[in-house]
Design an enzyme around this catalytic site. Structure first.
Site, PDB file in Angstrom:
ATOM      1  N   HIS A 178       0.845  -1.196   0.000  1.00 24.90           N
ATOM      2  CA  HIS A 178       0.000   0.000   0.000  1.00 24.90           C
ATOM      3  C   HIS A 178       0.883   1.250   0.000  1.00 24.90           C
ATOM      4  O   HIS A 178       2.033   1.196   0.422  1.00 24.90           O
ATOM      5  CB  HIS A 178      -0.825   0.093   1.295  1.00 24.90           C
ATOM      6  CG  HIS A 178      -1.632  -1.102   1.643  1.00 24.90           C
ATOM      7  ND1 HIS A 178      -2.986  -1.154   1.461  1.00 24.90           N
ATOM      8  CD2 HIS A 178      -1.285  -2.288   2.211  1.00 24.90           C
ATOM      9  CE1 HIS A 178      -3.451  -2.323   1.894  1.00 24.90           C
ATOM     10  NE2 HIS A 178      -2.433  -3.026   2.346  1.00 24.90           N
ATOM     11  N   THR A 217       0.422   5.060   1.918  1.00 25.09           N
ATOM     12  CA  THR A 217      -0.430   5.554   3.009  1.00 25.09           C
ATOM     13  C   THR A 217      -1.381   6.649   2.566  1.00 25.09           C
ATOM     14  O   THR A 217      -2.413   6.877   3.207  1.00 25.09           O
ATOM     15  CB  THR A 217       0.433   6.118   4.149  1.00 25.09           C
ATOM     16  OG1 THR A 217       1.280   7.142   3.608  1.00 25.09           O
ATOM     17  CG2 THR A 217       1.267   5.020   4.789  1.00 25.09           C
ATOM     18  N   GLU A 240       2.459  -0.971   4.552  1.00 27.10           N
ATOM     19  CA  GLU A 240       2.174   0.407   4.143  1.00 27.10           C
ATOM     20  C   GLU A 240       3.490   1.136   3.890  1.00 27.10           C
ATOM     21  O   GLU A 240       4.443   1.017   4.667  1.00 27.10           O
ATOM     22  CB  GLU A 240       1.405   1.149   5.248  1.00 27.10           C
ATOM     23  CG  GLU A 240      -0.014   0.665   5.469  1.00 27.10           C
ATOM     24  CD  GLU A 240      -1.017   1.303   4.505  1.00 27.10           C
ATOM     25  OE1 GLU A 240      -0.599   2.133   3.665  1.00 27.10           O
ATOM     26  OE2 GLU A 240      -2.211   0.954   4.599  1.00 27.10           O
ATOM     27  N   HIS A 287      -2.440  -3.342  -3.435  1.00 24.78           N
ATOM     28  CA  HIS A 287      -3.784  -3.267  -2.859  1.00 24.78           C
ATOM     29  C   HIS A 287      -4.820  -3.139  -3.985  1.00 24.78           C
ATOM     30  O   HIS A 287      -5.863  -3.765  -3.966  1.00 24.78           O
ATOM     31  CB  HIS A 287      -3.867  -2.072  -1.901  1.00 24.78           C
ATOM     32  CG  HIS A 287      -5.087  -2.068  -1.041  1.00 24.78           C
ATOM     33  ND1 HIS A 287      -5.469  -0.987  -0.288  1.00 24.78           N
ATOM     34  CD2 HIS A 287      -6.027  -3.030  -0.815  1.00 24.78           C
ATOM     35  CE1 HIS A 287      -6.590  -1.283   0.360  1.00 24.78           C
ATOM     36  NE2 HIS A 287      -6.945  -2.507   0.063  1.00 24.78           N
ATOM     37  N   ASP A 296      -3.771   2.110  -4.876  1.00 24.55           N
ATOM     38  CA  ASP A 296      -2.416   2.080  -4.321  1.00 24.55           C
ATOM     39  C   ASP A 296      -1.771   0.703  -4.470  1.00 24.55           C
ATOM     40  O   ASP A 296      -2.474  -0.306  -4.525  1.00 24.55           O
ATOM     41  CB  ASP A 296      -2.431   2.520  -2.842  1.00 24.55           C
ATOM     42  CG  ASP A 296      -3.196   1.569  -1.931  1.00 24.55           C
ATOM     43  OD1 ASP A 296      -4.292   1.120  -2.307  1.00 24.55           O
ATOM     44  OD2 ASP A 296      -2.677   1.272  -0.840  1.00 24.55           O
TER      45      ASP A 296
END
Ligand SMILES: [Zn+2]
Length: 248
Positions: free
Chosen positions: A50, A52, A117, A155, A165
């Site tokens: 991912h 953020t 992340e 993701h 993302d």
């Protein structure tokens, strides 16, 4: 007597541990509990990457320990732009990072994955330090947890209608050169006559409930673009043909 006194506390501790390993509330009353010691924790089989979409590590650490606009969220790891790694959830626990989605036949990605992340606002390139740090972490996770290195996904791959993302700036080719994820090879040539690119996209793992969204996620990851038409062209077919050669 001395011998017994020495061992009694140890025996009590062991007996207590045996009783508490699986709490009664986790035992199914529909069956007779006949415990076996032959088990370990459940293992993830996918890594989900991912960004953020925030502006600092501290902001993301706060969010990942509380909630965002959609409710409570978390991830197993957060990597700062400077490469520093933070772990928020143990590897054998189910973090809340993926949400609804599908990858191949997996329909509960939170149960099946490690979530990482990357501190990034979504409009900026990822830093070299951050990517180097990510590669070190991926090597550790794939080795230690037995996750197939090719099963490092975005993701957006599992939830193309909801997520974008990591952004088009994410260096998937660089990651594949380090041994994680997968990247098309020129040596695989062109696909055979009758090659069905949509079928190949589904076979690779993408959910096709919304084909335009799936094509968008695919283009972002493998062509670094958010601006291509929402369909699959000859270059996409060439890429998919190579990806399937590497993942069958
Ligand atoms: Zn995400």
């Amino acid at each position: 007597m001395t011998y017994f006194r020495m061992w009694l506390p140890t025996l009590l501790v062991l007996a207590l541990a045996a009783c508490t390993t699986t709490p009664p509330e986790q035992r199914n009353p529909l069956a007779t509990w006949v415990p076996s010691a032959n088990f370990n924790t459940r293992m993830p089989v996918v890594v989900v990457l991912h960004h953020t979409d925030q502006h600092s590590v501290q902001q993301s650490l706060d969010t990942l320990r509380s909630a965002n606009s959609g409710g409570k969220v978390s991830a197993h790891y957060l990597i700062g732009a400077d490469g520093q790694r933070y772990q928020l959830v143990a590897d054998d626990r189910r973090a809340w990072h993926a949400g609804p989605g599908r990858w191949g036949t997996i329909t509960d990605l939170n149960s099946a994955s490690i979530g990482i992340e990357l501190d990034n606002d979504g409009d900026s390139p990822f830093t070299e330090a951050q990517i180097e740090s990510l590669i070190v972490l991926l090597a550790d996770l794939c080795e230690r947890l037995g996750i197939p290195p090719q099963q490092v996904i975005a993701h957006a791959d599992l939830a193309p209608t909801r997520k974008q993302d990591p952004s088009r700036f994410f260096p998937w080719q660089r990651l594949a050169q380090a041994g994680f994820g997968v990247w098309p090879r020129d040596s695989d040539g062109v696909p055979p006559a009758g090659f069905d690119a949509w079928q190949a996209l589904a076979q690779f793992g993408y959910p096709l409930q919304d084909r335009a969204a799936a094509a968008g996620a695919f283009h972002r990851r493998f062509r670094g673009s958010d601006a291509l038409p929402a369909e699959l062209d000859a270059e996409d077919a060439r890429i998919l043909h190579s990806l399937l050669q590497q993942t069958r």
